[in-house]
Design a protein around this motif. Structure first.
Motif: not given
Length: 572
Positions: A293-307
């Protein structure tokens, strides 16, 4: 399924959509003459044999035989149903799929969507008017949310009490059942029915079309659970939905990047600071359906996680789920936050500009992938490097064939201090994606009717120069009915392109045959093809006339009807 959406809408949709734009966001295309090409996404290959024709709005792989329109590509590549592919293309060009009696969801589902929307409005109204509202309003103000942001996300409140929604929307056994089906009510073992959400800030969850499909509720005290989501329902499946995606698409005409975070408040707080491209999963890890779903919506996906360790583990699970989608014209990255921070707190502390800089500096997928694997071995030793290859093998086999996989293998060879020849002897080939059997066909004689159909399918505009073809209805030859149907369709709808024409035959007996003819090479110019088509039609009309004369003159003149006698005299 195709018949449930008006044909005229599909015609207009395919007139606006450019298949190159649709495919290029998923598979990197390169110019090759008047067409574009790439390595086929549907089977493994090293040399590009996948061709996209902008003129015909059609794709074809000479290796595995895959072919079709933009609709067909989305159905194959994204694994969408026909209506889902139509909706995806409509969203892409800003069109609204018409809702007809047939095209709408089932009556049960549609009434559930309506009910969820009304309950969402009820929660909003409670936040504006309820006597207990002040505590909730103060909480949202403390979180730094403006009235504009609260309205944009449709935030509301569920008052304290066991049966507020039940009393407001129940009223009959049928309505009560709908409330239960939508997850808004709970029935306990003793048969008592009561509200699921009580004394909570309410966040409506919307699908890509903006319809309310569920809710998330947050308590303001120490009650548990802190966050409560709607259960699985006929219209809500948490493994396939993302909170905030509808709002992100609404706020951005063209989404270039999506940031995926952990919770509702992270999405909302970032939007408050002008970062309106964030989404959140709904109490689950990131699934392959989410990624698709994400890759259909935008060419770049950034996952944000705790370190911390938990954040790194969650990131690795996301990386594993993404293996089968690597490559193509999209990019995955990983962003890790400082200890003790979440997006909500960090954007308030350092501001939107600094937060966006962190996103820009996010770690590439390949760097995170090998960094994680390297941490499990001793690269200083031959044994450790050999173990790295063995650890990487089961992951790499899921990566689709292509440039990206080749580069990952090259990087693995460098890290393990070996060469590609040695490495390839130990790596498994990736599984083919939707591989189609290649069938060798013998050459088929190009009859005049077959040639005419081929020209019309590939150059529908040429049919406008053809006059009355009524006489062809008398012609008894294979394929003449298809030819007549095509000509009559284009007389009525002269604007149709190749893709729209083929889609009209999607569910018909001859649909596959027309798609094959769309691939038939035609070396002549448009002017020459026009001359060829006109000549064929004139020749067929002559044959039809001769057949009709033979049919009439083979009967005794006395047995003919008056109309047939007049017809014989006309031909003489």
């Amino acid at each position: 399924m195709a018949g449930q959406i008006p044909t005229q809408f599909i015609d207009e949709l395919l007139a606006r959509v450019d298949i190159v734009d649709i495919i290029d966001t998923r598979v990197a295309l390169k110019k090759a003459g008047k067409n574009l090409h790439a390595c086929c996404p549907f089977h493994n290959e090293k040399t590009p044999s996948f061709t996209v024709s902008q003129e015909k709005q059609f794709y074809h792989c000479f290796g595995c035989g895959a072919h079709g329109t933009a609709i067909g590509f989305l159905m194959e590549y994204d694994q969408l149903s026909f209506p889902e592919a139509i909706q995806e293309l409509a969203d892409h060009v800003g069109m609204t799929v018409p809702t007809t009696q047939q095209a709408a969801s089932s009556p049960v589902k549609q009434s559930l969507y309506d009910l969820m929307d009304k309950v969402g409005q009820y929660y909003v109204h409670q936040l504006q008017t309820h006597p207990q509202r002040q505590t909730f309003v103060e909480y949202l103000q403390q979180r730094g949310l403006s009235a504009k942001t609260i309205e944009f996300f449709g935030i509301g409140m569920a008052p304290d009490g066991w049966d507020n929604v039940f009393k407001t929307f129940g009223g009959s056994p049928q309505l009560t059942k709908q409330l239960l089906d939508g997850g808004l009510l709970i029935k306990n073992d003793k048969g008592r029915t009561y509200d699921r959400f009580r004394n909570r800030i309410m966040f409506p969850i919307r699908d890509r079309r903006g319809r309310v499909i569920g809710f998330g509720g947050r308590v303001l005290d120490d009650s548990t659970p802190k966050y409560l989501n709607s259960p699985e329902t006929p219209i809500f499946h948490k493994g396939t939905e993302l909170y905030g995606l509808y709002q992100a698409r609404k706020a951005n005409r063209l989404l270039e990047r999506i940031l995926i975070v952990e919770g509702y408040m992270d999405v909302i707080a970032l939007a408050e600071h002008g970062i309106n491209n964030a989404v959140a999963t709904l109490g689950t890890s990131t699934t392959t359906d989410h990624l698709r779903l994400l890759l259909r919506a935008a060419p770049e996906v950034v996952f944000c996680f705790d370190g911390d360790r938990a954040g790194k583990d969650a990131a690795w699970r996301a990386a594993e789920n993404a293996l089968s989608m690597l490559g193509g014209n999209h990019q995955l990255k990983f962003m890790f936050l400082p200890d003790g921070e979440d997006p909500d707190s960090l954007v308030k502390t350092e501001g939107a500009q600094a937060f966006n800089q962190r996103i820009d500096q996010a770690q590439n997928y390949s760097d995170f992938f090998f960094e994680t694997l390297n941490s499990r071995v001793d690269l200083a030793s031959m044994d450790g490097r050999a173990r790295l290859v063995e650890i990487a093998k089961p992951y790499l086999k899921h990566v689709p064939a292509g440039v990206y996989r080749d580069m990952l293998e090259q990087r693995l060879a460098e890290l393990s201090k070996t060469n590609m020849s040695t490495l390839n002897r130990h790596l498994e080939k990736p599984a083919a994606k939707n591989k189609k059997a290649v069938k060798k066909t013998t050459s088929t004689t190009m009859t005049p009717i077959r040639m005419a159909i081929t020209i019309i399918v590939q150059h529908p505009q040429l049919a406008q120069q053809i006059g009355n073809v009524e006489s062809l209805h008398n012609l008894k030859q294979p394929g003449v009915n298809i030819l007549l149907n095509l000509l009559e369709t284009l007389q009525q709808y002269p604007h149709l392109n190749t893709a729209a024409l083929l889609e009209r035959w999607r569910d018909k007996e001859n649909g596959a045959h027309l798609q094959k003819l769309a691939l038939q090479p035609l070396s002549l110019s448009a002017d020459a093809l026009q001359h060829e088509l006109t000549g064929i039609i004139q020749g067929l009309q002559k044959q039809a006339k001769e057949q009709r004369i033979n049919e009439l003159t083979s009967k005794p003149f006395s047995e003919l009807t008056e109309a047939e006698k007049a017809e014989v005299k006309l031909y003489k």
